[in-house]
Design a protein around this motif. Structure first.
Motif, PDB file in Angstrom:
ATOM      1  N   ASP A   1      35.453  43.001  47.264  1.00 15.65           N
ATOM      2  CA  ASP A   1      35.909  43.560  48.538  1.00 15.65           C
ATOM      3  C   ASP A   1      36.908  44.691  48.299  1.00 15.65           C
ATOM      4  OD1 ASP A   1      34.337  41.787  49.832  1.00 15.65           O
ATOM      5  OD2 ASP A   1      35.954  40.569  50.679  1.00 15.65           O
ATOM      6  N   PHE A   2      36.896  45.654  49.207  1.00 16.81           N
ATOM      7  CA  PHE A   2      37.851  46.770  49.162  1.00 16.81           C
ATOM      8  C   PHE A   2      38.956  46.465  50.167  1.00 16.81           C
ATOM      9  CE2 PHE A   2      39.483  51.048  49.941  1.00 16.81           C
ATOM     10  CZ  PHE A   2      39.515  51.577  48.655  1.00 16.81           C
ATOM     11  N   ILE A   3      40.192  46.285  49.664  1.00 20.13           N
ATOM     12  CA  ILE A   3      41.280  45.842  50.529  1.00 20.13           C
ATOM     13  C   ILE A   3      42.480  46.772  50.396  1.00 20.13           C
ATOM     14  CG2 ILE A   3      40.525  43.454  50.308  1.00 20.13           C
ATOM     15  CD1 ILE A   3      43.010  42.971  48.538  1.00 20.13           C
ATOM     16  N   GLU A   4      43.369  46.650  51.368  1.00 24.62           N
ATOM     17  CA  GLU A   4      44.659  47.341  51.351  1.00 24.62           C
ATOM     18  C   GLU A   4      45.739  46.297  51.578  1.00 24.62           C
ATOM     19  OE1 GLU A   4      47.141  50.721  53.921  1.00 24.62           O
ATOM     20  OE2 GLU A   4      44.968  50.494  54.178  1.00 24.62           O
TER      21      GLU A   4
ATOM     22  N   MET B   1      47.176  42.178  55.465  1.00 22.96           N
ATOM     23  CA  MET B   1      46.208  42.720  54.518  1.00 22.96           C
ATOM     24  C   MET B   1      45.018  43.245  55.303  1.00 22.96           C
ATOM     25  SD  MET B   1      43.077  41.784  52.964  1.00 22.96           S
ATOM     26  CE  MET B   1      43.071  40.016  53.187  1.00 22.96           C
ATOM     27  N   VAL B   2      44.483  44.393  54.874  1.00 23.42           N
ATOM     28  CA  VAL B   2      43.315  44.990  55.512  1.00 23.42           C
ATOM     29  C   VAL B   2      42.130  44.834  54.567  1.00 23.42           C
ATOM     30  CG1 VAL B   2      42.296  47.081  56.483  1.00 23.42           C
ATOM     31  CG2 VAL B   2      44.753  46.651  56.745  1.00 23.42           C
ATOM     32  N   ASN B   3      41.064  44.207  55.054  1.00 28.01           N
ATOM     33  CA  ASN B   3      39.836  44.049  54.266  1.00 28.01           C
ATOM     34  C   ASN B   3      38.781  44.981  54.860  1.00 28.01           C
ATOM     35  OD1 ASN B   3      37.517  43.262  52.920  1.00 28.01           O
ATOM     36  ND2 ASN B   3      38.054  41.095  52.933  1.00 28.01           N
ATOM     37  N   TYR B   4      38.434  46.028  54.111  1.00 26.16           N
ATOM     38  CA  TYR B   4      37.477  47.008  54.596  1.00 26.16           C
ATOM     39  C   TYR B   4      36.028  46.557  54.402  1.00 26.16           C
ATOM     40  CZ  TYR B   4      41.407  50.276  54.763  1.00 26.16           C
ATOM     41  OH  TYR B   4      42.598  50.897  55.050  1.00 26.16           O
ATOM     42  N   SER B   5      35.834  45.452  53.702  1.00 26.81           N
ATOM     43  CA  SER B   5      34.472  45.016  53.367  1.00 26.81           C
ATOM     44  C   SER B   5      33.996  43.823  54.182  1.00 26.81           C
ATOM     45  CB  SER B   5      34.399  44.664  51.866  1.00 26.81           C
ATOM     46  OG  SER B   5      34.780  45.744  51.066  1.00 26.81           O
ATOM     47  N   THR B   6      34.819  43.336  55.084  1.00 33.03           N
ATOM     48  CA  THR B   6      34.441  42.143  55.844  1.00 33.03           C
ATOM     49  C   THR B   6      33.263  42.420  56.768  1.00 33.03           C
ATOM     50  OG1 THR B   6      36.712  41.340  55.785  1.00 33.03           O
ATOM     51  CG2 THR B   6      35.243  40.358  57.420  1.00 33.03           C
TER      52      THR B   6
END
Length: 274
Positions: free
Chosen positions: A129-132, A170-175
């Protein structure tokens, strides 16, 4: 000088008394130890099978099994020592004080351990996953019990402690399978806004990666100091996000020039009065 036979008889009597007094306790303690360890292994095995049926993350299973197994075996040993007459009150008090001291010294590590367990159980993100999070952005390379390892787009390795990661935003860009791409494109004052909107719509329609539903959005968004700005939004599959983003930037620059539309840069008009 004592009689050797008499002394030998006293030793034998002492051993017999010890065996009569402690023999049943020792036999019972040994049986309790064997049965207790067998039950501890049975419970640990049942826990593993239960976690497999519940689809608990494979990386979490060994930690939980080891933790439960260790606790059960400690309880068995403490119970067996109590059966043979060893006073466990002082031992437990010392053990508790030592555990408190170690826990205070390793409070940060224990917090990271608990955070890692929570992440593995609730799965706010997974490997890939791509997260911030924590001021960093990247792809999750590994979820360890104390830390999470990120790989940034420029191939840097970021190690984030799980304690803060499990308790902060946290931000999950892949969800989600789709994402919205946002742009702001400006033209000069005096240019034809209808022509600009037609160019933007045609560019979005010509790209197969741009989803038709929801439909792309192109509207006049701002009358800025040096430009008339259009707000442009389009939905794409998550994997196509950056390809579409950079495609539009390049094509707008090319097509605006072909259509006679000017992309202004910040400027200021100065009027001199005598």
């Amino acid at each position: 000088m004592g009689n050797p036979l008499q002394e030998s008889g006293q030793y034998v009597d002492t051993l017999i008394n010890l065996f009569v007094t402690w023999g049943p306790r020792l036999v019972g303690a040994i049986l309790a130890l064997v049965i207790g360890l067998w039950l501890a292994n049975m419970i640990s095995g049942a826990l593993v099978r239960r976690m497999e049926k519940s689809e608990v993350d494979p990386s979490l299973r060994p930690f939980l099994m080891s933790l439960v197994s260790t606790l059960l075996k400690v309880l068995v040993v403490v119970s067996v020592l109590g059966m043979v007459g060893i006073q466990m009150t002082s031992f437990i008090a010392i053990l508790g004080a030592a555990g408190l001291a170690v826990g205070m010294a390793l409070s940060g590590t224990l917090q990271n351990f608990a955070g890692g367990v929570m992440i593995l159980i609730f799965k706010p993100f997974k490997v890939g996953d791509f997260i911030e999070a924590q001021g960093y952005t990247g792809s999750v390379n590994a979820i360890q019990i104390f830390n999470t390892v990120l790989k940034t787009p420029d191939n840097k390795t970021i190690i984030i402690p799980n304690g803060g990661l499990s308790t902060s935003s946290m931000v999950n860009y892949s969800t989600e399978p789709t994402r919205r791409v946002d742009w702001t494109f400006g033209i000069a004052y005096g240019d034809d806004i209808d022509k600009a909107k037609d160019v933007l719509h045609s560019l979005l329609a010509s790209n197969d990666s741009v989803l038709k539903d929801p439909a792309p959005f192109v509207e006049l968004g701002e009358l800025a100091d040096s430009s008339v700005n259009f707000t442009v939004r389009a939905w794409v599959n998550a994997a196509d996000y950056w390809a579409v983003y950079f495609y539009m930037l390049e094509m707008v620059y090319r097509k605006f020039a072909e259509a006679g539309l000017n992309i202004p840069f910040p400027q200021m008009d100065v009027h001199m009065h005598k």
